[in-house]
Design an enzyme around this catalytic site. Sequence first.
Site, PDB file in Angstrom:
ATOM      1  CE1 TYR A   6      -3.254  -2.751   0.783  1.00 53.90           C
ATOM      2  CE2 TYR A   6      -2.140  -3.341   2.748  1.00 53.90           C
ATOM      3  CZ  TYR A   6      -2.929  -3.103   1.569  1.00 53.90           C
ATOM      4  OH  TYR A   6      -4.010  -4.657   2.031  1.00 53.90           O
ATOM      5  CE1 TYR A 133      -8.086  -5.080   2.141  1.00 58.20           C
ATOM      6  CE2 TYR A 133      -8.634  -6.180   4.406  1.00 58.20           C
ATOM      7  CZ  TYR A 133      -8.038  -6.080   2.906  1.00 58.20           C
ATOM      8  OH  TYR A 133      -6.588  -6.300   2.797  1.00 58.20           O
ATOM      9  CG  ASP A 223     -13.448 -11.289   6.670  1.00 62.16           C
ATOM     10  OD1 ASP A 223     -12.857 -12.084   7.445  1.00 62.16           O
ATOM     11  OD2 ASP A 223     -13.089 -10.757   5.349  1.00 62.16           O
ATOM     12  CE  LYS A 250      -5.886  -8.442   8.983  1.00 61.19           C
ATOM     13  NZ  LYS A 250      -6.712  -8.220   8.451  1.00 61.19           N
TER      14      LYS A 250
HETATM   15  C1  LIG Z   1      -7.362  -8.359   7.002  1.00 63.58           C
HETATM   16  C2  LIG Z   1      -8.486  -8.772   6.628  1.00 63.58           C
HETATM   17  C3  LIG Z   1      -8.334 -10.250   5.362  1.00 63.58           C
HETATM   18  C4  LIG Z   1      -7.324 -10.500   4.744  1.00 63.58           C
HETATM   19  O1  LIG Z   1      -6.305 -11.162   5.504  1.00 63.58           O
HETATM   20  P1  LIG Z   1      -4.718 -11.203   4.481  1.00 63.58           P
HETATM   21  O2  LIG Z   1      -4.270 -12.190   5.385  1.00 63.58           O
HETATM   22  O3  LIG Z   1      -4.345 -10.391   5.578  1.00 63.58           O
HETATM   23  O4  LIG Z   1      -5.217 -11.903   3.475  1.00 63.58           O
HETATM   24  C5  LIG Z   1      -9.977 -10.324   5.426  1.00 63.58           C
HETATM   25  N1  LIG Z   1     -10.526 -10.312   5.891  1.00 63.58           N
HETATM   26  C6  LIG Z   1     -10.723  -9.177   6.930  1.00 63.58           C
HETATM   27  C7  LIG Z   1     -12.251  -8.570   7.508  1.00 63.58           C
HETATM   28  C8  LIG Z   1      -9.315  -8.596   7.298  1.00 63.58           C
HETATM   29  O5  LIG Z   1      -9.201  -7.958   8.050  1.00 63.58           O
END
Ligand SMILES: *Cc1c(COP(=O)(O)O)cnc(C)c1O
Length: 399
Positions: A6, A133, A223, A250
């Site tokens: 970024y 996101y 998500d 994460k």
């Molecule tokens: C960080 C994130 C992702 C992507 O995860 P990566 O391991 O960086 O590919 C997807 N969804 C949410 C809500 C996130 O915060």
Amino acid sequence: MIWHPYQQMKNMKEPYKVEKAEGVYLYTDKGKVIDSVSSWWSNIHGYNNSEINEAIENQLKKFAHVMLGGLTHEAAEKLSNKLADMLPGDLDYCFYSDSGSVAVEVALKMALQYFMNKDETQRTMVLALKNAYHGDTFKAMEVGDDEDYHFVLKAYGESKNVVHIPTEIGEIEKAFEKYHSRLNSFIVEPLLQGAGGMRMYDISFLKRARELCDKYGVLLIFDEVATGFGRTGVRFVADLVLPDIIVLGKALTGGYIGHAVTVANKKVYDAFYDDDPNHALMHGPTFMGNAIACSAALKSIEIFERENYIGKIKKIEEITRREMEGFNDERIKEIRIMGGCVCIEVVDQKNIEGYQDFAFKRGVFSRPFLKYIYAMVPYIIEEKELIKVLDTMKLWFQQ
Ligand SMILES: *Cc1c(COP(=O)(O)O)cnc(C)c1O
């Protein structure tokens, strides 16, 4: 050379170089700082955790990685059982990936193929949220609503397969009325939208979403790559409203190694389970179920449960509310707090220019973006360290 994320490389300021990390601290070539970002919200136990280190070392003595195609191993089996136990309802079927973005792709692929396997070929659309996101890969970008991807809009125009709505009950009702027969899924970051600006919304929206998804047979995808493992103050938002598919990443490995999982319920799994080989889930990342990642995840979850992390997060929220109480400034639009997340939204992006260096000089690593200064600290942070992070945020407006 490294091409940084970024980042306009032409005007990038020198990144801080980390030489060692321990607990909540990063030891850089320019001094020791508290990591208030938890390495993009993933490092929940602090750095250099001896138990996770040991779990990884023990696994390494056996092997680092084997593929999951035609093979299995103890760490992946144990982790799958643990996740199935830990997650609510019948979210029992664990599909691993190497990153959150890929795990989101898998969830969206599952939702599409779920209906194709049932010959409901009109169900090609996804409902998603404004300011969402979901990761940086292409389908994740498409269901996301991130300003950074405007070049994609420029290239392809608006997607015909995704509809974005704000987190308002009236809007979700309208969207379902209009599109229900063509939707395969509704994907959300539940309660807390992270990269879209730490936006927080009410559980009543998700309850209504669940009702509408049930009514119209649409799959609900949470998500929880960012919210999972306590960030909002509960273990998973899925404990409050049950989705059909949950995505975790994460903090899954305690922030040690990139790994993620898409966990489906029985209804979803059953739509793939039959005699037709074409009905199998057509996905398989090379490093899915990596043994080191699974071992780290197992130990991370063990610590999370054993050390009452939910209690720790409640305490972080309490201290944050207390310290932020009554704080305001004309440059601040809103202060938002939920669980282990605090965000100051300013009126103008210019209001936070220079904050990163300011914080660094005071011993805090921060990564503000757009109009947001935020902290998502490791859960093991001590009260005085947390107060230092919060004081630094306040001091910026008081200097
Ligand atoms: C960080 C994130 C992702 C992507 O995860 P990566 O391991 O960086 O590919 C997807 N969804 C949410 C809500 C996130 O915060």
